[in-house]
Design an enzyme around this catalytic site. Structure first.
Site, PDB file in Angstrom:
ATOM      1  N   SER A 108      -5.159  -0.154  -0.219  1.00 55.24           N
ATOM      2  CA  SER A 108      -4.439   0.719  -1.102  1.00 55.24           C
ATOM      3  C   SER A 108      -5.071   2.104  -1.249  1.00 55.24           C
ATOM      4  O   SER A 108      -4.392   3.018  -1.731  1.00 55.24           O
ATOM      5  CB  SER A 108      -4.351   0.071  -2.490  1.00 55.24           C
ATOM      6  OG  SER A 108      -5.624  -0.079  -3.059  1.00 55.24           O
ATOM      7  N   LYS A 132      -9.824   8.412  -6.066  1.00 48.40           N
ATOM      8  CA  LYS A 132      -8.595   7.626  -6.005  1.00 48.40           C
ATOM      9  C   LYS A 132      -7.956   7.698  -7.390  1.00 48.40           C
ATOM     10  O   LYS A 132      -8.671   7.634  -8.405  1.00 48.40           O
ATOM     11  CB  LYS A 132      -8.944   6.183  -5.633  1.00 48.40           C
ATOM     12  CG  LYS A 132      -7.741   5.268  -5.464  1.00 48.40           C
ATOM     13  CD  LYS A 132      -8.174   3.869  -5.020  1.00 48.40           C
ATOM     14  CE  LYS A 132      -7.000   2.936  -4.786  1.00 48.40           C
ATOM     15  NZ  LYS A 132      -7.422   1.598  -4.332  1.00 48.40           N
ATOM     16  N   SER A 167      -9.059  -2.930   0.254  1.00 48.36           N
ATOM     17  CA  SER A 167      -8.470  -1.605   0.024  1.00 48.36           C
ATOM     18  C   SER A 167      -9.384  -0.408   0.246  1.00 48.36           C
ATOM     19  O   SER A 167      -8.919   0.729   0.201  1.00 48.36           O
ATOM     20  CB  SER A 167      -7.899  -1.524  -1.395  1.00 48.36           C
ATOM     21  OG  SER A 167      -6.714  -2.266  -1.488  1.00 48.36           O
TER      22      SER A 167
END
Lengths: 485, 132
Positions: A151, A76, A175
């Protein structure tokens, strides 16, 4: 085809020299290139990945290779990577080249994993749909009109489309688990403090926790083994031994007490989601687990409480982006005040600004007690509810999300409607507990459904065992979107 | 409605103090507060934006005011839960911050760190002149 294999299986194939890491990198880079429309990646560096892969192939040839040697993964874009951009989904860090690696990145690299690239995400991890990213929304590989969740939406979309076998994510209010659920994957949010936050761009420091997004519980165990552990560079890192998670997978779940959280099975719950989660619980019962009813009476306060604590911490954390030391700097300013204001006006997107403003408001003179202190008191009541429930049972279960993946644009006009989507995941962060989302079926339009299993502090092993036993008798985790075949 | 003991010396000592979003009642040793129904104003948003050093265009103020008002409405659902006598929770495991030996553990990496700065000169970060 190698992309149809789990991370663990690819690891075995690499060790048996049935495939090489360099070949894997070419294969996945080609897939990433062909599915650019998903917008799952912000940065892909094939040359760098090939360099790492060749080094891994040599280690594999030499015998006694490190545990993840040659396995391609993605990070990420919230994890700092030396030599590769770390944007955090923001214009503010659009040009940011970190001078160091995050502990998670360094540990995975030392274990031989190959970094293919950095995945798209909601700006500064603030969002539940990946639509707040400065680099554009990510599409859900199961249905490109829908969000992948957020997210960690890019990580989930990339693994679901098998553009990479596994990816890292972070979870502040859901997330990792919510995008895993929306994309039919296994997502683990570890205990707060289990995985180092060093080099992970901070959103809400008392809630943020990194973890793996994978195809199987076995893969999650493999990555967590390397990611977890004490780090002196993170002041909230837990100095606790890391168990052998491969052994945990085989842990007997017979007689395990599974608590059904009554608040999570409210009569208003989507009937399809309810039916699939209950069917999954039936499977766990067949494996010898016992189901009991438990209550988390203050669950409803989780969202209001979170939307004080997280923005308050964000307003403090994000004050570091001032256009002076790194990141974006406005070109128009007459004085220092204008330099700050213009830099931050240009560098942050609307959702980030909203949360900074809410947080600043909640912490400002005269409001602190009514908002921040009140929220911290509710946080204790929520944590106490979990502690009480976990004396009556070993783990807690419920759906991961109240709906399956929603349409792109469906919730962008009303920020609060987006916030409500995290109702089942958010309290877990407030309590700091570990939780695992597992795929348990599909709704009539073919969108994945997830079940969340919440464990006691540092008991990731039991969650992984439940996931692994469940995945040995079901095949939901093997389903992949059409293009994958 | 929630209440807590007055431990904040900054609170005015009159019987009733109307704050921007709260009304405080001073009832002897205890001060009770509750959220007033007054919505957040454009002035509040401008004040907070200044505190946060975020420039907000006059055309955006109304939208941010409306959004913040909705978010604060959501947040006010906290008042449905009594927190009287509850100790605030700052860290999920109530852990204490570790202490370490007071020794140098980092090397000087100024050149590396400044290589990504927007503007530096002779080892200093440059900003517009603050003092004339």
């Amino acid at each position: 085809m190698p992309h149809r294999q789990s991370l663990s299986t690819l690891g075995q194939m690499l060790r048996r020299r049935e495939i090489g890491s360099e070949e894997l990198v070419h294969h996945f880079a080609d897939r990433i290139n062909k599915q650019q429309d998903l917008n799952a990646f912000i940065t892909v560096d094939t040359d760098y990945a090939l360099q790492q892969a060749r080094a891994a192939d040599q280690l594999l040839a030499g015998g006694n290779p490190p545990p993840l040697a040659g396995l391609p993964i993605a990070h990420k874009d919230i994890f700092c990577t030396q030599g590769m951009l770390t944007t955090c989904g923001s214009k503010m860090l659009g040009n940011f080249l970190s001078p160091y690696d995050a502990t998670v990145v360094r540990r995975l690299k030392d274990a031989g994993a190959v970094t293919l690239g950095k995945t798209n995400m909601d700006e500064f991890a603030m969002g539940s749909s990946n639509e707040t990213s400065h680099f554009g929304p990510v599409h859900n590989p199961w249905n490109r009109d829908r969000v992948p969740g957020g997210s960690s939406g890019g990580s989930a979309a990339a693994v679901a489309a098998r553009l990479v076998s596994a990816a890292t994510g972070t979870d502040t209010g859901g997330s990792i688990r919510q995008p895993a659920s929306f994309c039919g994957l296994t997502g683990l949010k570890p205990t707060y403090g289990r995985v180092s936050r060093y080099g992970m761009v901070a959103y809400a420091s008392s809630l943020d926790q990194g973890g793996p997004i994978t195809q199987t519980a076995e893969d999650a165990a493999l990555l967590l083994q390397t990611m977890a552990g004490f780090d002196a560079r993170d002041s909230t890192s837990l100095d606790a031994p890391v168990p052998d998670y491969a052994a945990s997978l085989k842990q007997n779940i017979e007689g395990l007490r599974i608590g059904l959280v009554s608040e999570f099975f409210d009569p208003s719950l989507d009937p399809e989601i309810n039916a699939h989660v209950r069917e999954a619980l039936g499977e766990l019962e067949k494996l010898g687990a016992k189901l009991i009813d438990v209550s988390l009476p203050n669950s409803a306060a989780g969202i209001p409480c979170y939307y004080v604590i997280a923005p308050a911490e964000a307003s403090s954390n994000l004050s570091r982006f001032d256009g002076v030391r790194y990141g974006h700097r406005s070109e128009s300013y007459a004085d220092l005040q204008a330099l700050y204001e213009n830099t931050r006006a240009e560098g942050f997107g609307a959702e980030v600004k909203r949360r900074i403003l809410v947080g600043t408001y909640a912490l400002s003179a005269g409001y602190y007690e009514a908002y921040y202190l009140k929220a911290q008191q509710i946080r204790r009541r929520i944590a106490d509810d979990f502690s009480q429930a976990l004396t009556e049972c070993d783990v807690l279960v419920g759906p991961t999300t109240p709906t399956t993946a929603f349409l792109l644009g469906e919730k962008t006009t009303d920020p609060v409607s987006m916030y409500l989507d995290d109702i089942f995941t958010i309290t877990v962060n407030l309590a700091g507990l570990p939780a695992l989302s597992l795929p348990v079926g599909f709704d009539p339009s073919g969108l994945p459904i997830g079940m969340q299993v919440i464990g006691n502090y540092l008991d990731e092993g039991t969650l992984l065992a439940i996931g692994h036993h469940f995945q040995e008798v079901t095949d939901w985790h093997l389903h992949a979107p059409g293009e994958v075949a | 409605m929630a209440s807590r003991e007055a431990d904040d010396a900054s609170l005015p000592q009159s019987d009733c103090y109307v704050g921007p979003t709260h009304v405080y009642y001073n009832l002897g040793p205890r001060v009770f507060w509750f959220f007033s129904p007054v919505p957040i104003s454009k002035d509040d948003v401008e004040r907070v934006a200044h505190l946060a050093r975020i420039g907000i265009d006059s055309t955006e103020i109304d939208a941010y005011t409306a959004d913040l008002d909705r978010i604060l409405d959501l947040v006010e659902q906290m008042n449905e839960i009594s927190t009287q006598g509850i100790e605030p929770l700052a860290h999920p495991q109530d852990m204490q911050l570790r202490l370490r030996e007071d020794t140098v553990t980092e090397s000087d990496q100024r050149t590396l760190f400044q290589s990504i700065a927007p503007q530096t000169d002779q080892g200093h970060y440059l900003v517009p002149k603050v003092i004339e």
